[in-house]
Design an enzyme around this catalytic site. Structure first.
Site, short mmCIF file in Angstrom:
data_model
loop_
_atom_site.label_atom_id
_atom_site.label_comp_id
_atom_site.label_asym_id
_atom_site.label_seq_id
_atom_site.Cartn_x
_atom_site.Cartn_y
_atom_site.Cartn_z
N ARG A 193 0.84 -1.19 0.00
CA ARG A 193 0.00 0.00 0.00
C ARG A 193 0.88 1.25 0.00
NH1 ARG A 193 -3.31 -2.72 -1.68
NH2 ARG A 193 -5.45 -3.10 -0.98
N GLU A 225 -4.49 7.27 -5.72
CA GLU A 225 -4.57 6.58 -7.01
C GLU A 225 -5.85 6.98 -7.73
OE1 GLU A 225 -4.14 2.40 -6.30
OE2 GLU A 225 -2.08 2.61 -5.56
N HIS A 232 -0.23 -0.17 -9.88
CA HIS A 232 -0.92 -1.03 -8.92
C HIS A 232 -1.52 -2.25 -9.62
CE1 HIS A 232 -3.04 -0.89 -4.75
NE2 HIS A 232 -2.61 -2.12 -5.06
#
Length: 316
Positions: free
Chosen positions: A233, A262, A281
């Protein structure tokens, strides 16, 4: 009770066909790519879903309150920090995740990033495209005999540890919640791990205790020239502190697959930092994990709703 008109809201554009096959009794509503709070709120108001499968975006109390029928929020993956768990508990909404469903994918992506850093894959590729041939001057980093430090030793960290041993690395792990440590690694305090490791890889959840755990103070403990990889994370790292450490040489390379905010769009802090490798990601996104995460998320929905129907009360 649930009927064919009961809605499952998916915060994304799609779901694996295998997952959809499990949810044929429900009407599936897609929220689109990267839905914002207002979009999710409006969809919940409009469709009053009994369940939400979370692929993208965050689920807060406002969104929950827009769906009085909501009984379960199921994460398409393992990280439930994007769901307000306190608010869900107060509303008797079950929060579920799919731990381990994408473990192989994330572990493999972690090693892709480690190797890209150690072997200067991107730098050499770019140099050759500009006409350079650096064979006589370049020296890559051998991993054999080096120390790998893992912060977090769940399903993903354990896989990364085993691969590290296969490369001939010493493996240290910091995980205050691990009951046992596999033969592949040694238990360590966080500070000792940071001081001894040549490669540090993050595999822990984002909580109030772990938020910005890699900060200026901790980066000062790093071996000079260490590599830092984050496929967990983005909130685990103080971006400004890491940027400074990359620029002054404390950290030789960083590879980041998750970010504080994000999607990451330009302009951003990493845009002009040459010794950082970025990916959007996607560590846990692969052909197999897409199916695994979708089917586990769907089964979690079904299991919670089955208990709700049986007990005739909201899911706890």
């Amino acid at each position: 009770m649930t009927t064919s008109s009961s809605v499952i809201l998916v915060t994304g554009n799609d779901l694996a066909p295998q997952a959809l096959n499990l949810l044929t009794e429900f009407r599936i509503v897609y929220a689109g790519n990267q839905p914002d709070e207002d979009t999710l709120f409006q969809l919940c108001q409009q469709h009053n879903p009994v369940g939400i499968i979370v692929r993208y975006g965050k689920i807060n109390a406002r969104i929950m309150d827009a769906a009085p029928a909501l009984r379960v929020i199921s994460k398409h993956g393992s990280g439930i920090d994007v769901i307000d768990q306190k608010a869900a508990a107060e509303r008797h909404i079950s929060v579920q995740s799919a731990p381990g469903a994408n473990a192989a994918a994330v572990a493999e992506h972690t090693w892709a990033l480690i190797l890209a850093c150690a072997k200067s894959v991107i730098t050499l590729d770019q140099r050759m495209r500009h006409g350079y041939w650096d064979k006589s001057t370049h020296k890559s980093i051998d991993l054999e005999g080096r120390t790998l430090g893992l912060v977090g030793l769940g399903a993903i960290g354990g896989r990364v540890a085993r691969i590290g041993r296969a490369f001939g690395m010493k493996v240290l792990a910091y995980d205050p919640f691990a009951k046992t440590f596999p033969d592949e690694c040694e238990s360590s305090s966080l500070d000792d791990l940071l001081q001894q490791s040549d490669v540090i890889s993050l595999h822990c959840p984002l909580t109030e205790q772990t938020r910005q755990m890699i900060n200026a103070e901790k980066l000062a403990l790093f071996k000079k020239g260490a590599i830092l990889v984050n496929t967990a994370r983005g909130g685990l790292i103080d971006d400004d502190a890491l940027s400074a450490a990359l620029k002054n040489g404390t950290v030789a390379w960083a590879a980041l697959d998750s970010f504080h905010s994000e999607p990451l769009t330009a302009p951003h802090i990493w845009q002009n930092v040459e010794n950082v490798i970025l990916s959007p990601h996607i560590g846990g996104v692969s052909d197999n994990s897409y199916v695994k995460m979708g089917t586990v998320a769907a089964r979690n929905i079904l299991d919670v709703l089955a208990v709700t129907l049986k007990e005739g009360s909201p899911a706890a």
